[in-house]
Design a protein around this motif. Structure first.
Motif, PDB file in Angstrom:
ATOM      1  N   MET A 291       0.812  -1.221   0.000  1.00  0.00           N
ATOM      2  CA  MET A 291       0.000   0.000   0.000  1.00  0.00           C
ATOM      3  C   MET A 291       0.844   1.270   0.000  1.00  0.00           C
ATOM      4  O   MET A 291       0.346   2.349   0.352  1.00  0.00           O
ATOM      5  CB  MET A 291      -0.936  -0.015   1.205  1.00  0.00           C
ATOM      6  CG  MET A 291      -1.974  -1.118   1.153  1.00  0.00           C
ATOM      7  SD  MET A 291      -3.125  -1.091   2.564  1.00  0.00           S
ATOM      8  CE  MET A 291      -2.066  -1.752   3.872  1.00  0.00           C
ATOM      9  N   ALA A 292       2.103   1.179  -0.404  1.00  0.00           N
ATOM     10  CA  ALA A 292       2.955   2.366  -0.461  1.00  0.00           C
ATOM     11  C   ALA A 292       2.333   3.424  -1.362  1.00  0.00           C
ATOM     12  O   ALA A 292       1.711   3.111  -2.385  1.00  0.00           O
ATOM     13  CB  ALA A 292       4.342   1.993  -0.976  1.00  0.00           C
ATOM     14  N   ARG A 293       2.514   4.674  -1.013  1.00  0.00           N
ATOM     15  CA  ARG A 293       1.952   5.757  -1.805  1.00  0.00           C
ATOM     16  C   ARG A 293       2.580   5.752  -3.200  1.00  0.00           C
ATOM     17  O   ARG A 293       3.798   5.822  -3.349  1.00  0.00           O
ATOM     18  CB  ARG A 293       2.226   7.094  -1.132  1.00  0.00           C
ATOM     19  CG  ARG A 293       1.465   7.282   0.167  1.00  0.00           C
ATOM     20  CD  ARG A 293       1.762   8.625   0.782  1.00  0.00           C
ATOM     21  NE  ARG A 293       0.992   8.846   1.990  1.00  0.00           N
ATOM     22  CZ  ARG A 293       1.032   9.964   2.698  1.00  0.00           C
ATOM     23  NH1 ARG A 293       1.803  10.966   2.323  1.00  0.00           N
ATOM     24  NH2 ARG A 293       0.298  10.099   3.792  1.00  0.00           N
ATOM     25  N   SER A 295       3.876   7.475  -5.754  1.00  0.00           N
ATOM     26  CA  SER A 295       4.344   8.794  -6.182  1.00  0.00           C
ATOM     27  C   SER A 295       5.843   8.732  -6.379  1.00  0.00           C
ATOM     28  O   SER A 295       6.529   7.853  -5.843  1.00  0.00           O
ATOM     29  CB  SER A 295       3.991   9.860  -5.141  1.00  0.00           C
ATOM     30  OG  SER A 295       4.648   9.600  -3.911  1.00  0.00           O
ATOM     31  N   THR A 298       7.895   5.459  -7.117  1.00  0.00           N
ATOM     32  CA  THR A 298       6.957   4.345  -6.912  1.00  0.00           C
ATOM     33  C   THR A 298       5.598   4.602  -7.575  1.00  0.00           C
ATOM     34  O   THR A 298       4.634   3.895  -7.294  1.00  0.00           O
ATOM     35  CB  THR A 298       6.731   4.093  -5.409  1.00  0.00           C
ATOM     36  OG1 THR A 298       6.125   5.246  -4.815  1.00  0.00           O
ATOM     37  CG2 THR A 298       8.029   3.762  -4.699  1.00  0.00           C
ATOM     38  N   GLN A 299       5.523   5.582  -8.466  1.00  0.00           N
ATOM     39  CA  GLN A 299       4.221   5.946  -9.015  1.00  0.00           C
ATOM     40  C   GLN A 299       3.596   4.828  -9.854  1.00  0.00           C
ATOM     41  O   GLN A 299       2.379   4.810 -10.063  1.00  0.00           O
ATOM     42  CB  GLN A 299       4.326   7.223  -9.852  1.00  0.00           C
ATOM     43  CG  GLN A 299       5.080   7.092 -11.159  1.00  0.00           C
ATOM     44  CD  GLN A 299       5.097   8.405 -11.925  1.00  0.00           C
ATOM     45  OE1 GLN A 299       4.812   9.473 -11.371  1.00  0.00           O
ATOM     46  NE2 GLN A 299       5.447   8.346 -13.195  1.00  0.00           N
ATOM     47  N   GLU A 323       8.679   5.551   5.550  1.00  0.00           N
ATOM     48  CA  GLU A 323       7.765   6.580   5.070  1.00  0.00           C
ATOM     49  C   GLU A 323       8.098   7.912   5.745  1.00  0.00           C
ATOM     50  O   GLU A 323       8.538   7.941   6.890  1.00  0.00           O
ATOM     51  CB  GLU A 323       6.315   6.200   5.399  1.00  0.00           C
ATOM     52  CG  GLU A 323       5.855   4.875   4.818  1.00  0.00           C
ATOM     53  CD  GLU A 323       5.529   4.965   3.331  1.00  0.00           C
ATOM     54  OE1 GLU A 323       5.607   6.073   2.767  1.00  0.00           O
ATOM     55  OE2 GLU A 323       5.197   3.924   2.739  1.00  0.00           O
ATOM     56  N   TYR A 325       6.310  10.029   7.121  1.00  0.00           N
ATOM     57  CA  TYR A 325       5.288  10.501   8.053  1.00  0.00           C
ATOM     58  C   TYR A 325       5.249   9.571   9.264  1.00  0.00           C
ATOM     59  O   TYR A 325       5.787   8.475   9.251  1.00  0.00           O
ATOM     60  CB  TYR A 325       3.910  10.564   7.382  1.00  0.00           C
ATOM     61  CG  TYR A 325       3.443   9.255   6.787  1.00  0.00           C
ATOM     62  CD1 TYR A 325       2.811   8.291   7.560  1.00  0.00           C
ATOM     63  CD2 TYR A 325       3.651   8.980   5.442  1.00  0.00           C
ATOM     64  CE1 TYR A 325       2.399   7.093   7.024  1.00  0.00           C
ATOM     65  CE2 TYR A 325       3.237   7.771   4.888  1.00  0.00           C
ATOM     66  CZ  TYR A 325       2.608   6.839   5.679  1.00  0.00           C
ATOM     67  OH  TYR A 325       2.213   5.637   5.141  1.00  0.00           O
ATOM     68  N   ARG A 330       5.204   0.894   8.409  1.00  0.00           N
ATOM     69  CA  ARG A 330       3.891   0.313   8.200  1.00  0.00           C
ATOM     70  C   ARG A 330       3.846  -1.022   8.950  1.00  0.00           C
ATOM     71  O   ARG A 330       4.832  -1.404   9.589  1.00  0.00           O
ATOM     72  CB  ARG A 330       3.624   0.111   6.707  1.00  0.00           C
ATOM     73  CG  ARG A 330       3.451   1.423   5.940  1.00  0.00           C
ATOM     74  CD  ARG A 330       3.323   1.172   4.453  1.00  0.00           C
ATOM     75  NE  ARG A 330       3.049   2.392   3.733  1.00  0.00           N
ATOM     76  CZ  ARG A 330       1.829   2.845   3.441  1.00  0.00           C
ATOM     77  NH1 ARG A 330       0.776   2.158   3.841  1.00  0.00           N
ATOM     78  NH2 ARG A 330       1.652   3.954   2.771  1.00  0.00           N
TER      79      ARG A 330
END
Length: 406
Positions: A291-293, A295, A298-299, A323, A325, A330
């Motif tokens: 579920m990595a963002r 962008s 990794t887009q 990450e 944040y 995770r």
């Protein structure tokens, strides 16, 4: 009559003295536990219904159906709906990055130089960090952690038990890999390299210099950075290369072929585009969190990549990653569940954070439930991949380290 009572007491004092003086060696009492599960995932074969794991001290003594394992009456018994090996986070920064995302608990990446292979995760890991106990309560008994992606060579990684009050008590492998990064993620924080070509040129030069020193008078490596790279070149320590774009993955494979080192491909968001090349190279993959963002590099990440790699016979583990944040990690169990929902078989999904992760990282005594293995177990009140399931008990080395349903 009095003498007959005194004599045994005198003998008992003599026996105690002999024991203290080393004349006789007392047999240490064994701590025995039994864990019983409606479904037992040993990761060495098919799941066992109504299974039992018998533990003596830190080690698994027996595993099998309840009808075949003799549980001593004195053993402490734990029961659960589902039992698995203690979970393994195969790539993260837990213990170097902390739970609060403040400068005081962020030690995972030094940005003073783009190449620092001498940096050791061992010297930065904090076993008292709250994030370590947080992941432990969710069933993770082993973490492969260290310097984050984001520099050409960010440093060395290490593997720790999530139990243990000190670094020494929790340490399992002091140098598991040396962490490299290819592509734009290695360029953003530094004046140089400014391009992919410059970054790879710098890496190649560093590896050539280490090779030359190894072949010359400095085979022992008086320079700590060169020594770390020499360990990679000798095949003693693998290169953990983070590369997401397909052409960066191909560059990593070229470097591996050129220098002949052992390599673990890390991240690999576009691995599905170069499956044949990865398979031919025989390189395992520690895949980005499912579920990595999506962008930046990794887009083009896909939920189905783990299934694609597994179908091709490529060893794959699923990581928590890093990450920007809170809390900078995770939960790999959830990431594996999403991969399963997108085609990765159930057993392979569980293996990606147990047996397969252990094999990729060359950890010999964890990841499966079998006699002789370290007694690391996670006890669930339901299907581990169901969001409403809780981890209710965690054992590390045969000891209960968490007993609250989380």
């Amino acid at each position: 009559m009095l003498s007959s009572l005194v004599q045994p007491r005198g003998l008992s004092f003599l026996l105690a003295a002999l024991l203290l003086w080393g004349g006789l060696s007392p047999t240490p009492a064994q701590s025995q536990r039994a864990v019983r599960a409606d479904t037992l995932y040993t990761m060495t074969g098919a799941p066992i219904q109504d299974g039992v794991v018998l533990i003596e001290n830190e080690t698994i003594a027996a595993v099998g159906p309840a009808s075949e394992v003799d549980v001593p009456a004195s053993a402490e018994v734990h029961e659960a709906s589902v039992v698995t090996p203690g979970l393994i986070d195969p790539r993260g920064t837990v213990g170097l990055s902390g739970i609060y995302n403040v400068s005081a608990d962020q030690d995972q990446l030094d940005t003073s130089e783009p190449m620092q292979p001498a940096l050791r995760a061992l010297d930065a890991y904090n076993p008292q960090e709250q994030l370590v106990s947080f992941v432990q309560q969710l069933g993770f008994t082993t973490v492969h952690t260290g310097h984050a992606p984001g520099a050409l060579i960010s440093g060395q990684t290490a593997t720790f038990s999530t139990a243990g009050a000190t670094v020494e008590a929790s340490l399992r492998d002091s140098v598991t890999a040396v962490a490299f990064t290819l592509g734009p993620d290695a360029q953003a924080r530094f004046e140089s390299p400014g391009t992919r070509a410059k970054g790879v040129s710098m890496l190649r030069q560093a590896l050539h210099d280490a090779q030359a020193a190894m072949d010359g008078d400095d085979a022992g490596g008086s320079d700590l950075g060169q020594k770390a790279l020499q360990d990679v070149l000798r095949g003693e320590v693998p290169a953990l290369i983070t590369a997401h774009r397909a052409h960066d993955i191909q560059t990593a494979l070229r470097l591996q072929d050129e220098f002949g080192f052992e390599m673990i491909l890390d991240g690999a968001a576009e691995a599905y585009l170069v499956v044949d090349e990865i398979e031919e190279a025989g390189v395992p993959v520690i895949l980005h969190p499912t579920m990595a963002r999506p962008s930046g590099t990794t887009q083009n990440a896909a939920f189905t990549t783990a299934a694609t790699l597994h179908e091709a016979g490529i060893p794959v583990a699923i990581q928590t990653g890093w990450e920007p944040y809170v809390p900078k990690t995770r939960i790999a169990l959830y990431e594996a569940a999403i991969a399963m929902a997108h085609g990765l078989p159930r057993t392979a999904a569980l293996a990606s954070i147990t047996r397969e992760a252990a094999e990729i990282l060359d950890l010999e005594n964890v990841g499966t439930l079998a006699p002789g293995q370290r007694a690391d177990l996670a006890l669930f009140d339901g299907d581990p991949f169901e969001y409403t399931t809780h981890v209710c008990t965690v054992l590390s080395g045969g000891e209960v380290v968490s007993d609250e349903c989380k």
